[in-house]
Design a protein around this motif. Structure first.
Motif, PDB file in Angstrom:
ATOM      1  N   VAL A  55       0.841  -1.200   0.000  1.00  0.00           N
ATOM      2  CA  VAL A  55       0.000   0.000   0.000  1.00  0.00           C
ATOM      3  C   VAL A  55       0.873   1.245   0.000  1.00  0.00           C
ATOM      4  N   THR A  56       1.920   1.244   0.809  1.00  0.00           N
ATOM      5  CA  THR A  56       2.834   2.391   0.849  1.00  0.00           C
ATOM      6  C   THR A  56       3.499   2.600  -0.506  1.00  0.00           C
ATOM      7  N   LEU A  57       3.959   1.516  -1.121  1.00  0.00           N
ATOM      8  CA  LEU A  57       4.567   1.624  -2.453  1.00  0.00           C
ATOM      9  C   LEU A  57       3.574   2.191  -3.464  1.00  0.00           C
ATOM     10  N   TYR A  58       2.341   1.710  -3.416  1.00  0.00           N
ATOM     11  CA  TYR A  58       1.318   2.174  -4.354  1.00  0.00           C
ATOM     12  C   TYR A  58       1.020   3.658  -4.152  1.00  0.00           C
ATOM     13  N   LEU A  59       0.888   4.067  -2.895  1.00  0.00           N
ATOM     14  CA  LEU A  59       0.544   5.460  -2.611  1.00  0.00           C
ATOM     15  C   LEU A  59       1.678   6.425  -2.951  1.00  0.00           C
ATOM     16  N   THR A  60       2.909   5.987  -2.803  1.00  0.00           N
ATOM     17  CA  THR A  60       4.036   6.885  -3.067  1.00  0.00           C
ATOM     18  C   THR A  60       4.507   6.848  -4.522  1.00  0.00           C
ATOM     19  N   GLY A  75       3.011   4.679  -7.227  1.00  0.00           N
ATOM     20  CA  GLY A  75       2.079   4.232  -8.246  1.00  0.00           C
ATOM     21  C   GLY A  75       2.070   2.730  -8.440  1.00  0.00           C
ATOM     22  N   ILE A  76       1.277   2.305  -9.403  1.00  0.00           N
ATOM     23  CA  ILE A  76       1.035   0.873  -9.635  1.00  0.00           C
ATOM     24  C   ILE A  76       2.280   0.132 -10.121  1.00  0.00           C
ATOM     25  N   ASP A  77       3.144   0.816 -10.872  1.00  0.00           N
ATOM     26  CA  ASP A  77       4.347   0.153 -11.404  1.00  0.00           C
ATOM     27  C   ASP A  77       5.328  -0.247 -10.308  1.00  0.00           C
ATOM     28  N   SER A  78       5.228   0.373  -9.140  1.00  0.00           N
ATOM     29  CA  SER A  78       6.151   0.039  -8.053  1.00  0.00           C
ATOM     30  C   SER A  78       5.850  -1.329  -7.442  1.00  0.00           C
ATOM     31  N   LEU A  79       4.693  -1.920  -7.774  1.00  0.00           N
ATOM     32  CA  LEU A  79       4.335  -3.235  -7.234  1.00  0.00           C
ATOM     33  C   LEU A  79       4.970  -4.385  -8.004  1.00  0.00           C
ATOM     34  N   LYS A  80       5.535  -4.096  -9.156  1.00  0.00           N
ATOM     35  CA  LYS A  80       6.184  -5.148  -9.949  1.00  0.00           C
ATOM     36  C   LYS A  80       7.512  -5.529  -9.315  1.00  0.00           C
ATOM     37  N   ASP A  81       7.948  -6.757  -9.596  1.00  0.00           N
ATOM     38  CA  ASP A  81       9.216  -7.233  -9.050  1.00  0.00           C
ATOM     39  C   ASP A  81      10.378  -6.446  -9.620  1.00  0.00           C
ATOM     40  N   THR A  82      11.347  -6.170  -8.772  1.00  0.00           N
ATOM     41  CA  THR A  82      12.574  -5.526  -9.223  1.00  0.00           C
ATOM     42  C   THR A  82      13.630  -6.604  -9.409  1.00  0.00           C
ATOM     43  N   PRO A  83      14.555  -6.425 -10.324  1.00  0.00           N
ATOM     44  CA  PRO A  83      15.596  -7.443 -10.522  1.00  0.00           C
ATOM     45  C   PRO A  83      16.425  -7.613  -9.258  1.00  0.00           C
ATOM     46  N   ASN A  84      16.737  -8.863  -8.953  1.00  0.00           N
ATOM     47  CA  ASN A  84      17.552  -9.181  -7.791  1.00  0.00           C
ATOM     48  C   ASN A  84      18.800  -9.916  -8.267  1.00  0.00           C
ATOM     49  N   PRO A  85      19.889  -9.190  -8.492  1.00  0.00           N
ATOM     50  CA  PRO A  85      21.068  -9.822  -9.083  1.00  0.00           C
ATOM     51  C   PRO A  85      21.827 -10.749  -8.140  1.00  0.00           C
ATOM     52  N   GLY A  86      21.580 -10.665  -6.846  1.00  0.00           N
ATOM     53  CA  GLY A  86      22.294 -11.517  -5.903  1.00  0.00           C
ATOM     54  C   GLY A  86      23.647 -10.929  -5.530  1.00  0.00           C
ATOM     55  N   ARG A  87      24.385 -11.692  -4.791  1.00  0.00           N
ATOM     56  CA  ARG A  87      25.696 -11.236  -4.315  1.00  0.00           C
ATOM     57  C   ARG A  87      26.663 -11.152  -5.491  1.00  0.00           C
ATOM     58  N   PRO A  88      27.441 -10.077  -5.575  1.00  0.00           N
ATOM     59  CA  PRO A  88      28.415  -9.982  -6.660  1.00  0.00           C
ATOM     60  C   PRO A  88      29.532 -11.008  -6.488  1.00  0.00           C
TER      61      PRO A  88
END
Length: 159
Positions: free
Chosen positions: A52-57, A59-72
């Protein structure tokens, strides 16, 4: 964004994680409490708060997964090239191509001072494009003609 549009997005979405987030926002816009939403969707209340916080601050695109590259990697690209060259050279040497993870791990440790467990050496080599499919070794005294003749012998009661 309206509740109907969010419901439509949720129905179209193939990834269940994103679908649940969209549904949580739908319920929030309908006036349900975050506790009710969490109970209904069977997720943690903290997750609903975060969505809800992500959506309110943002928008809707913030609910999608972000890439998680892992430990370098603990090795630099140049060091990884050196490891690849070591594997190529050892696998084609005249002393035999048998190479194990412990050999590569020892090379990495002596050359760069970095220790890897065996399974992580295999993972690292997989990232470098190597496969651990090995060929079957041949005995130096093997006779291919004798093998061919043996294969052509009749079996059991065969005429």
């Amino acid at each position: 964004m309206s509740v109907a549009e969010l419901e439509h997005l949720a129905k179209k979405e193939k990834r269940s994680r994103i679908k649940v987030r969209y549904l949580a926002i739908c319920h929030f816009l309908e006036g349900k409490s975050r506790t009710e939403i969490a109970r209904y969707l069977r997720v943690a209340r903290g997750s609903v708060n975060k969505w809800v916080t992500l959506y309110l601050t943002d928008g809707i695109d913030s609910l999608k997964d972000t890439p998680n590259p892992g430990r370098p990697s603990r090795l630099t690209p140049q060091q990884l090239e050196s490891v690849a060259a070591f594997v190529k050279e050892r696998s084609s040497s005249t002393y035999g191509g048998r190479l194990q993870a412990k050999d590569v791990g020892e090379f990495i440790h002596t050359q760069f001072g970095v220790e890897y467990e065996g399974r992580n050496v295999y993972r690292l080599l997989h990232q470098l494009g190597f496969s651990w499919i090995t060929s079957r070794s041949k005995h130096p005294k093997q006779n291919e003609e004798a093998q061919r003749l043996f294969k052509n012998l009749p079996h059991g009661n065969d005429p």
